[in-house]
Each structure stands twice: as structure tokens, then as C-alpha cells.
Design an enzyme around this catalytic site. Structure first.
Site, PDB file in Angstrom:
ATOM      1  N   LYS A   1      -3.520  -4.903  -4.194  1.00 43.72           N
ATOM      2  CA  LYS A   1      -3.582  -5.166  -2.754  1.00 43.72           C
ATOM      3  C   LYS A   1      -4.626  -6.255  -2.551  1.00 43.72           C
ATOM      4  O   LYS A   1      -5.779  -5.991  -2.235  1.00 43.72           O
ATOM      5  CB  LYS A   1      -3.952  -3.898  -2.009  1.00 43.72           C
ATOM      6  CG  LYS A   1      -2.930  -2.790  -2.184  1.00 43.72           C
ATOM      7  CD  LYS A   1      -3.423  -1.513  -1.593  1.00 43.72           C
ATOM      8  CE  LYS A   1      -2.460  -0.390  -1.887  1.00 43.72           C
ATOM      9  NZ  LYS A   1      -3.001   0.897  -1.515  1.00 43.72           N
TER      10      LYS A   1
ATOM     11  N   ASP B   1      -6.581 -19.455   2.210  1.00 41.25           N
ATOM     12  CA  ASP B   1      -7.415 -20.592   1.831  1.00 41.25           C
ATOM     13  C   ASP B   1      -8.481 -20.102   0.849  1.00 41.25           C
ATOM     14  O   ASP B   1      -8.139 -19.695  -0.241  1.00 41.25           O
ATOM     15  CB  ASP B   1      -8.001 -21.303   3.044  1.00 41.25           C
ATOM     16  CG  ASP B   1      -6.935 -22.014   3.873  1.00 41.25           C
ATOM     17  OD1 ASP B   1      -5.883 -22.364   3.297  1.00 41.25           O
ATOM     18  OD2 ASP B   1      -7.152 -22.210   5.075  1.00 41.25           O
TER      19      ASP B   1
ATOM     20  N   SER C   1       1.045  -7.079  -2.941  1.00 44.00           N
ATOM     21  CA  SER C   1       1.084  -5.736  -2.387  1.00 44.00           C
ATOM     22  C   SER C   1       2.237  -4.965  -3.018  1.00 44.00           C
ATOM     23  O   SER C   1       3.099  -5.553  -3.662  1.00 44.00           O
ATOM     24  CB  SER C   1       1.265  -5.823  -0.866  1.00 44.00           C
ATOM     25  OG  SER C   1       0.980  -4.598  -0.254  1.00 44.00           O
ATOM     26  N   LEU C   2       2.247  -3.670  -2.830  1.00 42.27           N
ATOM     27  CA  LEU C   2       3.335  -2.849  -3.356  1.00 42.27           C
ATOM     28  C   LEU C   2       4.662  -3.240  -2.711  1.00 42.27           C
ATOM     29  O   LEU C   2       5.667  -3.433  -3.383  1.00 42.27           O
ATOM     30  CB  LEU C   2       3.031  -1.368  -3.118  1.00 42.27           C
ATOM     31  CG  LEU C   2       4.056  -0.353  -3.579  1.00 42.27           C
ATOM     32  CD1 LEU C   2       4.282  -0.431  -5.077  1.00 42.27           C
ATOM     33  CD2 LEU C   2       3.615   1.056  -3.175  1.00 42.27           C
ATOM     34  N   TYR C   3       4.664  -3.354  -1.401  1.00 44.45           N
ATOM     35  CA  TYR C   3       5.859  -3.749  -0.651  1.00 44.45           C
ATOM     36  C   TYR C   3       5.413  -4.260   0.702  1.00 44.45           C
ATOM     37  O   TYR C   3       4.248  -4.139   1.068  1.00 44.45           O
ATOM     38  CB  TYR C   3       6.849  -2.586  -0.508  1.00 44.45           C
ATOM     39  CG  TYR C   3       6.328  -1.421   0.294  1.00 44.45           C
ATOM     40  CD1 TYR C   3       6.688  -1.263   1.617  1.00 44.45           C
ATOM     41  CD2 TYR C   3       5.481  -0.480  -0.277  1.00 44.45           C
ATOM     42  CE1 TYR C   3       6.212  -0.205   2.364  1.00 44.45           C
ATOM     43  CE2 TYR C   3       4.998   0.585   0.455  1.00 44.45           C
ATOM     44  CZ  TYR C   3       5.358   0.720   1.770  1.00 44.45           C
ATOM     45  OH  TYR C   3       4.880   1.767   2.509  1.00 44.45           O
ATOM     46  N   LEU C   4       6.332  -4.808   1.472  1.00 42.53           N
ATOM     47  CA  LEU C   4       5.994  -5.340   2.786  1.00 42.53           C
ATOM     48  C   LEU C   4       6.184  -4.303   3.881  1.00 42.53           C
ATOM     49  O   LEU C   4       5.371  -4.176   4.765  1.00 42.53           O
ATOM     50  CB  LEU C   4       6.842  -6.579   3.093  1.00 42.53           C
ATOM     51  CG  LEU C   4       6.645  -7.176   4.475  1.00 42.53           C
ATOM     52  CD1 LEU C   4       5.230  -7.713   4.637  1.00 42.53           C
ATOM     53  CD2 LEU C   4       7.662  -8.263   4.729  1.00 42.53           C
ATOM     54  N   GLY C   5       7.253  -3.571   3.847  1.00 40.02           N
ATOM     55  CA  GLY C   5       7.569  -2.653   4.937  1.00 40.02           C
ATOM     56  C   GLY C   5       8.571  -3.297   5.875  1.00 40.02           C
ATOM     57  O   GLY C   5       8.817  -4.506   5.813  1.00 40.02           O
ATOM     58  N   THR C   6       9.140  -2.499   6.762  1.00 34.44           N
ATOM     59  CA  THR C   6      10.232  -2.995   7.603  1.00 34.44           C
ATOM     60  C   THR C   6      10.034  -2.689   9.088  1.00 34.44           C
ATOM     61  O   THR C   6      10.965  -2.852   9.868  1.00 34.44           O
ATOM     62  CB  THR C   6      11.572  -2.381   7.140  1.00 34.44           C
ATOM     63  OG1 THR C   6      11.476  -0.957   7.215  1.00 34.44           O
ATOM     64  CG2 THR C   6      11.913  -2.801   5.726  1.00 34.44           C
ATOM     65  N   GLY C   7       8.858  -2.266   9.464  1.00 33.92           N
ATOM     66  CA  GLY C   7       8.620  -1.893  10.859  1.00 33.92           C
ATOM     67  C   GLY C   7       8.197  -3.062  11.728  1.00 33.92           C
ATOM     68  O   GLY C   7       8.165  -4.217  11.295  1.00 33.92           O
TER      69      GLY C   7
ATOM     70  N   HIS D   1       0.780  -2.568  -8.004  1.00 27.47           N
ATOM     71  CA  HIS D   1       0.175  -1.979  -6.812  1.00 27.47           C
ATOM     72  C   HIS D   1      -1.127  -2.661  -6.414  1.00 27.47           C
ATOM     73  O   HIS D   1      -1.997  -2.045  -5.810  1.00 27.47           O
ATOM     74  CB  HIS D   1      -0.048  -0.485  -7.057  1.00 27.47           C
ATOM     75  CG  HIS D   1      -0.106   0.306  -5.794  1.00 27.47           C
ATOM     76  ND1 HIS D   1      -0.612   1.562  -5.747  1.00 27.47           N
ATOM     77  CD2 HIS D   1       0.260   0.033  -4.527  1.00 27.47           C
ATOM     78  CE1 HIS D   1      -0.553   2.042  -4.514  1.00 27.47           C
ATOM     79  NE2 HIS D   1      -0.029   1.110  -3.766  1.00 27.47           N
TER      80      HIS D   1
END
Length: 152
Positions: free
Chosen positions: A139, A144, A49-55, A137
Site C-alpha cells: 500500500k 511527484d 494496492s491490493l485492488y481499487l474497489g468499485t464504489g 498487498h
């Protein structure tokens, strides 16, 4: 289908029946599907993914990964973009730091750094603006033998 036949010169195609495709129609359902995939994985979890996020949602996902790694011999690999994944504080890397420390060898984090941003350009472009030089980018999420491709 002939319109896409050129793709087979770059990668191996595989057939999939439409009966095995599920369309996820809301961000909430997508996130729940990710958590379910992590929860049910027995061998591997691979996410790109582009990034994970922090929320809070991302924290829940990290908790699910932590639980899976703690309860089973599952291996987890994440590929994120270096520029976006390290932007700000907290960031994707800080969200995943405990997993890196606790599950060395079974949890791997890879950060893609564009080769277009090196040397003087890297010093000149400030954070955020440096992302115009290129990002990873994809996704793609694999649990498995089940996979999920996100369109947007």
C-alpha cells in the site's frame, strides 16, 4: 534502530525527519489525501494496492486521475493484485478501462499474479479461495516527490 539494520542489505535506506511525517487518522482523511495527491501531481502518480474497489469513492479517485491526465502531462502507474483486481464484475480493471483506452502510454496498469498459482492449482482453486496462494498487498502511493505508506 539497530534492530532494523539488516534491511539495508536488501534495499537502500533513506533518512526522514519526523517533522515531515503526517499521520492520517481516518479512512475519510486517507481518501481525501489520495485525491489531493492526484490533483496536485505534476509529473507522476504511482499507486500500489491490493485492488481499487468499485464504489463511489473509488469512482471519484478514477475521475481525479482522469482529470489530471487530461489537464497535465502527468504519468500514472498502478500496480494491483491480479486475483483481487479481476474478481467480480465490476472490478478494478473495469473501473480503469477508460483510462487505459484513452491515455495509452501515460496510464499504465500492472497486475501482479503470484507464481504460486499455476497449472493444475489455478484450475482447481475457485475465485476467492485462490487468493490463499498469495497476493500483492503493498500500500504505497507516490505523487511527484511525496509518498504515502498505508499501514493496514
Amino acid at each position: 534502530m539497530n534492530r532494523f539494520s539488516w534491511l539495508s542489505t536488501y534495499s537502500r535506506p533513506f533518512a526522514i525527519s519526523g517533522r515531515n511525517v503526517e499521520v492520517i487518522d481516518t479512512p475519510h482523511n486517507f481518501f481525501e489525501t489520495l485525491k489531493e495527491g492526484v490533483r496536485n501531481a505534476r509529473k507522476r502518480i504511482v499507486m500500489s494496492s491490493l485492488y481499487l474497489g468499485t464504489g463511489p469513492r473509488e469512482a471519484q479517485l478514477v475521475d481525479e486521475i482522469h482529470t489530471s491526465l487530461g489537464e497535465r502531462e502527468v504519468e500514472c502507474t498502478l500496480l494491483l493484485d491480479h486475483l483481487r483486481g479481476l474478481r467480480g464484475n465490476p472490478n478494478s480493471y473495469t473501473m480503469l478501462q477508460n483510462l487505459l483506452d484513452q491515455y495509452d502510454g501515460r496510464f499504465r496498469l500492472y497486475l501482479y499474479h503470484t507464481p504460486n498459482l499455476r497449472g493444475l492449482l489455478k484450475q482447481v482453486f475457485p475465485a476467492r479461495f485462490n487468493e490463499v496462494m498469495g497476493l500483492q498487498h503493498m500500500k504505497i502511493y507516490l505523487f511527484d516527490d511525496s509518498f504515502l505508506i498505508k499501514r493496514t
